[in-house]
Design an enzyme around this catalytic site. Structure first.
Site, PDB file in Angstrom:
ATOM      1  N   ASP A  13      28.834  28.526   7.753  1.00  0.00           N
ATOM      2  CA  ASP A  13      27.451  28.243   8.169  1.00  0.00           C
ATOM      3  C   ASP A  13      27.412  26.849   8.797  1.00  0.00           C
ATOM      4  OD1 ASP A  13      24.595  28.590   8.370  1.00  0.00           O
ATOM      5  OD2 ASP A  13      24.389  27.210   6.692  1.00  0.00           O
ATOM      6  N   SER A  14      26.340  26.576   9.523  1.00  0.00           N
ATOM      7  CA  SER A  14      26.180  25.245  10.099  1.00  0.00           C
ATOM      8  C   SER A  14      25.961  24.192   9.001  1.00  0.00           C
ATOM      9  CB  SER A  14      24.992  25.241  11.063  1.00  0.00           C
ATOM     10  OG  SER A  14      23.837  25.712  10.405  1.00  0.00           O
ATOM     11  N   CYS A  76      25.516  32.076   9.272  1.00  0.00           N
ATOM     12  CA  CYS A  76      24.501  31.382  10.066  1.00  0.00           C
ATOM     13  C   CYS A  76      23.940  32.340  11.121  1.00  0.00           C
ATOM     14  CB  CYS A  76      25.175  30.194  10.742  1.00  0.00           C
ATOM     15  SG  CYS A  76      24.123  29.246  11.828  1.00  0.00           S
ATOM     16  N   GLU A 156      15.511  21.454   3.621  1.00  0.00           N
ATOM     17  CA  GLU A 156      16.527  20.494   3.176  1.00  0.00           C
ATOM     18  C   GLU A 156      15.908  19.334   2.409  1.00  0.00           C
ATOM     19  OE1 GLU A 156      19.321  19.572   6.260  1.00  0.00           O
ATOM     20  OE2 GLU A 156      19.724  21.697   6.553  1.00  0.00           O
ATOM     21  N   CYS A 190      16.773  33.221   9.383  1.00  0.00           N
ATOM     22  CA  CYS A 190      17.409  31.902   9.300  1.00  0.00           C
ATOM     23  C   CYS A 190      17.790  31.678   7.846  1.00  0.00           C
ATOM     24  CB  CYS A 190      16.448  30.813   9.781  1.00  0.00           C
ATOM     25  SG  CYS A 190      17.071  29.147   9.536  1.00  0.00           S
ATOM     26  N   HIS A 192      17.718  29.204   5.987  1.00  0.00           N
ATOM     27  CA  HIS A 192      16.878  28.313   5.181  1.00  0.00           C
ATOM     28  C   HIS A 192      15.579  28.962   4.698  1.00  0.00           C
ATOM     29  CE1 HIS A 192      19.662  25.451   6.765  1.00  0.00           C
ATOM     30  NE2 HIS A 192      19.008  24.404   6.295  1.00  0.00           N
TER      31      HIS A 192
HETATM   32  N1  DGL Z   1      22.029  28.135   9.638  1.00  0.00           N
HETATM   33  C1  DGL Z   1      21.048  28.151  10.696  1.00  0.00           C
HETATM   34  C2  DGL Z   1      20.555  29.587  10.911  1.00  0.00           C
HETATM   35  O1  DGL Z   1      20.647  30.430  10.046  1.00  0.00           O
HETATM   36  C3  DGL Z   1      19.884  27.232  10.401  1.00  0.00           C
HETATM   37  C4  DGL Z   1      20.236  25.769  10.450  1.00  0.00           C
HETATM   38  C5  DGL Z   1      20.671  25.294  11.812  1.00  0.00           C
HETATM   39  O2  DGL Z   1      19.835  25.218  12.742  1.00  0.00           O
HETATM   40  O3  DGL Z   1      21.854  24.984  11.956  1.00  0.00           O
HETATM   41  O4  DGL Z   1      20.079  29.887  11.978  1.00  0.00           O
END
Ligand code: DGL
Length: 273
Positions: A13-14, A76, A156, A190, A192
């Site tokens: 993931d990012s 992600c 976050e 997403c 989050h």
């Molecule tokens: N992990 C990203 C997503 O699911 C969200 C956070 C980001 O923008 O890197 O799209």
């Protein structure tokens, strides 16, 4: 030759949001060894251009492949949306699974009126991957997609409930849901956004179905490992290892919100890509 079943599933993931996907995989497949990489040095991906996202994703996935994994899960949404076919080609024959297909499937199963709202990052919405995936499953479905950029920072910060979270959600969603032709399903596109579940309920109402891709992705992972004959059997719980490209202290502190249990600073190791 080493036993492939013992190799970990690489989850990328990012940042820390993909820990919601790791949690779902760990709960469905407790015996699997899991290796998670959060590219926190480059977070967020969701506001970046497609070529940049593909470049970062190839680097991060390449790191997991170099360490040794039997499968790659792109947890992600933004990275799945921009780079899934590129990763599948680059790392074949290692299976590479993303979160968009499973999320779209869960939403199509949930919706009765065929109108689905998708909330995601700007890059995911602009790329249209959820719109295409839903259309492929149910060509008659109507999709209303909205980028909800601020929610990533709020999650976050731990501000997922209370008046600020509710006001931001209402600003993004009120016009969609206060409409005679409102969607009956909200897809959280997403990593989050599952953290906002309680606040979302208050904004979109009890009758709207809210779905995310984590458990549907875990089901796909189980099915694919089984088909390939590389499920890890046995009663004992597998290993969970965490890598981050920046600031392990923040990764573990914020990561606890996503995992639902506190993480210890020593649980994450710093890596460079
Ligand atoms: N992990 C990203 C997503 O699911 C969200 C956070 C980001 O923008 O890197 O799209």
């Amino acid at each position: 030759m080493s036993d492939k079943r013992e190799l970990p599933i690489g989850i990328f993931d990012s940042g820390m949001g993909g820990l919601t996907v790791l949690k779902a995989i760990a709960s469905l497949l407790p015996a699997e060894n899991l290796l998670y990489l959060g590219d926190t040095a480059r977070l967020p991906y969701g506001t970046k251009g497609r070529d940049t996202i593909v470049r970062y994703t190839l680097l991060a996935a390449g790191k997991l492949v170099e360490i040794g994994v039997k499968m790659l899960v792109v947890a992600c949404n933004t990275a799945t949306s921009a780079a899934l076919p590129v990763l599948q080609k680059e790392f074949a024959p290692i299976p590479v699974l993303g979160v968009i297909g499973p999320g779209a499937r869960a939403a199509c199963q949930a919706s009765k009126n065929g109108h689905i709202a998708v909330i995601a990052t700007q890059a995911t919405v602009q790329g249209g991957a959820y719109q295409h995936a839903i259309d492929a499953i149910n060509p008659g479905a109507k999709v209303t997609a909205r980028a909800c950029t601020l929610l990533v920072s709020l999650a976050e910060e731990g501000w997922t409930e209370g008046p600020i979270a509710r006001a931001v959600l209402a600003r993004y969603l009120d016009d969609i849901f206060h409409d005679p032709d409102a969607p009956d399903t909200l897809l959280l596109g997403c990593t989050h956004f599952p953290l906002f579940l309680n606040s979302l309920r208050e904004v979109v109402g009890e009758e709207t179905r809210i779905v995310d891709s984590a458990s549907a992705t875990a089901e796909d992972v189980a099915k694919r490992l089984d088909e390939l004959g590389i499920l890890r059997a046995g009663g004992e719980t597998g290993k969970r290892d965490f890598l981050t490209t920046d600031n392990p202290e923040r990764f573990t502190r914020v990561g606890g919100h996503f995992l639902g249990v506190a993480m210890n600073r020593n649980q994450a190791r710093l890596v460079d890509l």
